[in-house]
Scaffold this motif. Structure first.
Motif, PDB file in Angstrom:
ATOM      1  N   PHE A  18       8.165   3.368   9.476  1.00  0.00           N
ATOM      2  CA  PHE A  18       6.985   2.769   8.869  1.00  0.00           C
ATOM      3  C   PHE A  18       7.326   1.834   7.702  1.00  0.00           C
ATOM      4  O   PHE A  18       6.440   1.369   6.986  1.00  0.00           O
ATOM      5  CB  PHE A  18       6.015   3.858   8.395  1.00  0.00           C
ATOM      6  CG  PHE A  18       5.332   4.573   9.530  1.00  0.00           C
ATOM      7  CD1 PHE A  18       4.243   3.978  10.167  1.00  0.00           C
ATOM      8  CD2 PHE A  18       5.773   5.803   9.965  1.00  0.00           C
ATOM      9  CE1 PHE A  18       3.615   4.611  11.217  1.00  0.00           C
ATOM     10  CE2 PHE A  18       5.143   6.448  11.016  1.00  0.00           C
ATOM     11  CZ  PHE A  18       4.066   5.856  11.647  1.00  0.00           C
ATOM     12  N   GLY A  19       8.610   1.582   7.497  1.00  0.00           N
ATOM     13  CA  GLY A  19       9.027   0.652   6.447  1.00  0.00           C
ATOM     14  C   GLY A  19       8.650   1.099   5.046  1.00  0.00           C
ATOM     15  O   GLY A  19       8.285   0.286   4.211  1.00  0.00           O
ATOM     16  N   GLN A  20       8.758   2.396   4.788  1.00  0.00           N
ATOM     17  CA  GLN A  20       8.349   2.956   3.499  1.00  0.00           C
ATOM     18  C   GLN A  20       9.537   3.284   2.589  1.00  0.00           C
ATOM     19  O   GLN A  20       9.410   4.106   1.686  1.00  0.00           O
ATOM     20  CB  GLN A  20       7.520   4.225   3.742  1.00  0.00           C
ATOM     21  CG  GLN A  20       6.215   3.986   4.471  1.00  0.00           C
ATOM     22  CD  GLN A  20       5.267   3.137   3.653  1.00  0.00           C
ATOM     23  OE1 GLN A  20       5.052   3.389   2.465  1.00  0.00           O
ATOM     24  NE2 GLN A  20       4.716   2.116   4.271  1.00  0.00           N
ATOM     25  N   GLU A  21      10.664   2.631   2.817  1.00  0.00           N
ATOM     26  CA  GLU A  21      11.850   2.923   2.028  1.00  0.00           C
ATOM     27  C   GLU A  21      11.631   2.667   0.538  1.00  0.00           C
ATOM     28  O   GLU A  21      12.032   3.454  -0.308  1.00  0.00           O
ATOM     29  CB  GLU A  21      13.063   2.104   2.508  1.00  0.00           C
ATOM     30  CG  GLU A  21      13.559   2.464   3.880  1.00  0.00           C
ATOM     31  CD  GLU A  21      12.957   1.601   4.974  1.00  0.00           C
ATOM     32  OE1 GLU A  21      11.948   0.909   4.739  1.00  0.00           O
ATOM     33  OE2 GLU A  21      13.507   1.625   6.087  1.00  0.00           O
ATOM     34  N   LYS A  22      10.984   1.534   0.225  1.00  0.00           N
ATOM     35  CA  LYS A  22      10.757   1.196  -1.188  1.00  0.00           C
ATOM     36  C   LYS A  22       9.824   2.209  -1.850  1.00  0.00           C
ATOM     37  O   LYS A  22      10.040   2.603  -2.992  1.00  0.00           O
ATOM     38  CB  LYS A  22      10.184  -0.216  -1.318  1.00  0.00           C
ATOM     39  CG  LYS A  22      11.206  -1.285  -1.057  1.00  0.00           C
ATOM     40  CD  LYS A  22      10.653  -2.662  -1.316  1.00  0.00           C
ATOM     41  CE  LYS A  22      11.710  -3.710  -1.028  1.00  0.00           C
ATOM     42  NZ  LYS A  22      11.240  -5.063  -1.277  1.00  0.00           N
ATOM     43  N   LYS A  23       8.797   2.636  -1.134  1.00  0.00           N
ATOM     44  CA  LYS A  23       7.863   3.628  -1.683  1.00  0.00           C
ATOM     45  C   LYS A  23       8.580   4.952  -1.921  1.00  0.00           C
ATOM     46  O   LYS A  23       8.418   5.564  -2.983  1.00  0.00           O
ATOM     47  CB  LYS A  23       6.684   3.839  -0.737  1.00  0.00           C
ATOM     48  CG  LYS A  23       5.666   4.825  -1.265  1.00  0.00           C
ATOM     49  CD  LYS A  23       4.530   5.040  -0.299  1.00  0.00           C
ATOM     50  CE  LYS A  23       3.589   6.090  -0.871  1.00  0.00           C
ATOM     51  NZ  LYS A  23       2.730   6.679   0.135  1.00  0.00           N
ATOM     52  N   ALA A  24       9.378   5.391  -0.946  1.00  0.00           N
ATOM     53  CA  ALA A  24      10.117   6.644  -1.090  1.00  0.00           C
ATOM     54  C   ALA A  24      11.101   6.553  -2.255  1.00  0.00           C
ATOM     55  O   ALA A  24      11.251   7.493  -3.035  1.00  0.00           O
ATOM     56  CB  ALA A  24      10.846   6.982   0.204  1.00  0.00           C
ATOM     57  N   SER A  25      11.736   5.402  -2.375  1.00  0.00           N
ATOM     58  CA  SER A  25      12.688   5.199  -3.461  1.00  0.00           C
ATOM     59  C   SER A  25      12.002   5.202  -4.821  1.00  0.00           C
ATOM     60  O   SER A  25      12.490   5.809  -5.778  1.00  0.00           O
ATOM     61  CB  SER A  25      13.431   3.877  -3.261  1.00  0.00           C
ATOM     62  OG  SER A  25      14.316   3.639  -4.320  1.00  0.00           O
ATOM     63  N   SER A  26      10.841   4.557  -4.911  1.00  0.00           N
ATOM     64  CA  SER A  26      10.128   4.526  -6.197  1.00  0.00           C
ATOM     65  C   SER A  26       9.588   5.902  -6.562  1.00  0.00           C
ATOM     66  O   SER A  26       9.584   6.279  -7.736  1.00  0.00           O
ATOM     67  CB  SER A  26       9.010   3.483  -6.179  1.00  0.00           C
ATOM     68  OG  SER A  26       7.953   3.888  -5.345  1.00  0.00           O
ATOM     69  N   GLU A  27       9.157   6.694  -5.563  1.00  0.00           N
ATOM     70  CA  GLU A  27       8.701   8.058  -5.848  1.00  0.00           C
ATOM     71  C   GLU A  27       9.853   8.903  -6.383  1.00  0.00           C
ATOM     72  O   GLU A  27       9.680   9.672  -7.325  1.00  0.00           O
ATOM     73  CB  GLU A  27       8.118   8.700  -4.592  1.00  0.00           C
ATOM     74  CG  GLU A  27       6.758   8.156  -4.209  1.00  0.00           C
ATOM     75  CD  GLU A  27       6.242   8.723  -2.887  1.00  0.00           C
ATOM     76  OE1 GLU A  27       6.959   9.541  -2.252  1.00  0.00           O
ATOM     77  OE2 GLU A  27       5.132   8.340  -2.492  1.00  0.00           O
ATOM     78  N   PHE A  28      11.029   8.748  -5.785  1.00  0.00           N
ATOM     79  CA  PHE A  28      12.203   9.480  -6.274  1.00  0.00           C
ATOM     80  C   PHE A  28      12.564   9.016  -7.678  1.00  0.00           C
ATOM     81  O   PHE A  28      12.888   9.843  -8.541  1.00  0.00           O
ATOM     82  CB  PHE A  28      13.391   9.294  -5.341  1.00  0.00           C
ATOM     83  CG  PHE A  28      14.631   9.987  -5.837  1.00  0.00           C
ATOM     84  CD1 PHE A  28      14.769  11.359  -5.719  1.00  0.00           C
ATOM     85  CD2 PHE A  28      15.647   9.261  -6.438  1.00  0.00           C
ATOM     86  CE1 PHE A  28      15.902  12.002  -6.193  1.00  0.00           C
ATOM     87  CE2 PHE A  28      16.778   9.894  -6.915  1.00  0.00           C
ATOM     88  CZ  PHE A  28      16.910  11.260  -6.793  1.00  0.00           C
ATOM     89  N   ASP A  29      12.529   7.716  -7.920  1.00  0.00           N
ATOM     90  CA  ASP A  29      12.843   7.191  -9.257  1.00  0.00           C
ATOM     91  C   ASP A  29      11.885   7.743 -10.311  1.00  0.00           C
ATOM     92  O   ASP A  29      12.308   8.076 -11.421  1.00  0.00           O
ATOM     93  CB  ASP A  29      12.809   5.665  -9.262  1.00  0.00           C
ATOM     94  CG  ASP A  29      14.004   5.038  -8.559  1.00  0.00           C
ATOM     95  OD1 ASP A  29      15.006   5.747  -8.346  1.00  0.00           O
ATOM     96  OD2 ASP A  29      13.923   3.839  -8.229  1.00  0.00           O
ATOM     97  N   GLU A  30      10.603   7.833  -9.978  1.00  0.00           N
ATOM     98  CA  GLU A  30       9.616   8.392 -10.916  1.00  0.00           C
ATOM     99  C   GLU A  30       9.924   9.853 -11.219  1.00  0.00           C
ATOM    100  O   GLU A  30       9.882  10.276 -12.379  1.00  0.00           O
ATOM    101  CB  GLU A  30       8.206   8.259 -10.349  1.00  0.00           C
ATOM    102  CG  GLU A  30       7.664   6.855 -10.346  1.00  0.00           C
ATOM    103  CD  GLU A  30       6.305   6.759  -9.664  1.00  0.00           C
ATOM    104  OE1 GLU A  30       5.607   7.791  -9.555  1.00  0.00           O
ATOM    105  OE2 GLU A  30       5.945   5.648  -9.239  1.00  0.00           O
ATOM    106  N   ALA A  31      10.219  10.630 -10.178  1.00  0.00           N
ATOM    107  CA  ALA A  31      10.556  12.044 -10.372  1.00  0.00           C
ATOM    108  C   ALA A  31      11.829  12.184 -11.193  1.00  0.00           C
ATOM    109  O   ALA A  31      11.918  13.045 -12.084  1.00  0.00           O
ATOM    110  CB  ALA A  31      10.708  12.746  -9.022  1.00  0.00           C
ATOM    111  N   ASN A  32      12.800  11.339 -10.927  1.00  0.00           N
ATOM    112  CA  ASN A  32      14.068  11.390 -11.655  1.00  0.00           C
ATOM    113  C   ASN A  32      13.881  11.000 -13.120  1.00  0.00           C
ATOM    114  O   ASN A  32      14.475  11.604 -14.013  1.00  0.00           O
ATOM    115  CB  ASN A  32      15.088  10.478 -10.969  1.00  0.00           C
ATOM    116  CG  ASN A  32      16.502  10.884 -11.257  1.00  0.00           C
ATOM    117  OD1 ASN A  32      16.780  12.045 -11.510  1.00  0.00           O
ATOM    118  ND2 ASN A  32      17.400   9.926 -11.201  1.00  0.00           N
ATOM    119  N   THR A  33      13.044  10.007 -13.383  1.00  0.00           N
ATOM    120  CA  THR A  33      12.766   9.599 -14.758  1.00  0.00           C
ATOM    121  C   THR A  33      12.036  10.706 -15.520  1.00  0.00           C
ATOM    122  O   THR A  33      12.350  10.968 -16.684  1.00  0.00           O
ATOM    123  CB  THR A  33      11.924   8.299 -14.775  1.00  0.00           C
ATOM    124  OG1 THR A  33      12.670   7.271 -14.109  1.00  0.00           O
ATOM    125  CG2 THR A  33      11.618   7.857 -16.194  1.00  0.00           C
TER     126      THR A  33
END
Length: 79
Positions: A31-46
């Motif tokens: 579904f081409g959601q790599e950027k969304k998944a990456s940004s969700e991980f970045d938010e959790a990591n931050t």
């Protein structure tokens, strides 16, 4: 302590994000959601980083105070 509870919560968010992304990697890619998944991980990591930073500041304050109190009590007993 609220700081440690917050930290455990952020670790849980990171763990679940990783698990979801690994388990659903093909779906995310389909579904081409790599950027969304990456940004969700970045938010959790931050959020985890910020929680850990608060804990480190707390520990940097409390441990020297405990050491000072211990030193004063030891000196008081010896005198």
């Amino acid at each position: 302590m609220g700081l440690f509870k917050e930290y455990r919560k952020t670790i849980g968010s990171i763990t679940s994000s990783i698990q979801e992304n690994i388990a659903g990697a093909k779906v995310v890619q389909a579904f081409g959601q790599e950027k969304k998944a990456s940004s969700e991980f970045d938010e959790a990591n931050t959020a985890n980083y910020n929680a850990m930073l608060k804990i480190r500041k707390f520990m940097a304050t409390i441990f020297p105070l405990i050491s000072l109190i211990t030193t004063i009590l030891t000196a008081g007993i010896l005198l």
